[in-house]
Design a protein around this motif. Structure first.
Motif, PDB file in Angstrom:
ATOM      1  N   LEU A   5     -82.869  12.085 -21.758  1.00 59.17           N
ATOM      2  CA  LEU A   5     -83.361  10.742 -21.197  1.00 59.17           C
ATOM      3  C   LEU A   5     -82.689  11.136 -19.394  1.00 59.17           C
ATOM      4  N   ARG A   6     -81.417  11.877 -19.575  1.00 56.68           N
ATOM      5  CA  ARG A   6     -81.624  12.852 -18.001  1.00 56.68           C
ATOM      6  C   ARG A   6     -82.961  13.414 -17.726  1.00 56.68           C
ATOM      7  N   ARG A   7     -83.165  14.266 -18.019  1.00 57.40           N
ATOM      8  CA  ARG A   7     -84.541  14.816 -17.746  1.00 57.40           C
ATOM      9  C   ARG A   7     -85.760  13.328 -17.113  1.00 57.40           C
ATOM     10  N   ILE A   8     -85.828  12.627 -17.804  1.00 54.04           N
ATOM     11  CA  ILE A   8     -87.102  11.886 -17.739  1.00 54.04           C
ATOM     12  C   ILE A   8     -86.450  11.016 -16.607  1.00 54.04           C
ATOM     13  N   GLU A   9     -84.905  10.938 -16.326  1.00 54.87           N
ATOM     14  CA  GLU A   9     -84.620  10.455 -14.950  1.00 54.87           C
ATOM     15  C   GLU A   9     -84.996  11.386 -13.658  1.00 54.87           C
TER      16      GLU A   9
END
Length: 99
Positions: free
Chosen positions: A21-25
């Motif tokens: 999710l941090r990568r997607i952010e």
């Protein structure tokens, strides 16, 4: 297991989800920057597609864990909880298919 308890997500899985999710952010911030810098539309669309696929992968993984734990446990226990969990999973699948 009540709806407010979500302990079925193992710490390793939770860490993996948070990392993804941090990568997607970061991808979302990159998209904002691309739009702000008036980059080529096709390049932006390519990144939107990559971000969409990453979100879908997280969704499918969460759904798999939910079915593998919550639904299976509810079905083993039987009763109205089993029907509710099956409907909940079916509804979640329908939402994913529509998106």
């Amino acid at each position: 297991m009540s709806e407010t308890q979500h302990s079925y997500i193992a710490n390793k899985s939770k860490d993996d989800y948070l990392k993804r999710l941090r990568r997607i952010e970061g991808q979302a911030r990159g998209l904002q920057r691309m739009v702000d810098e008036d980059q080529y539309c096709i390049d932006i669309l390519t990144q939107v597609s990559a971000m969409t696929k990453a979100l879908q992968a997280v969704s499918l993984s969460l759904l798999d864990e939910h079915i593998g734990h919550c639904v299976v446990e509810a079905v083993k226990a039987g009763g109205p909880e089993a029907d509710a969990k099956l409907k909940e999973a079916s509804d979640a699948i329908a939402r994913l298919v529509k998106s």
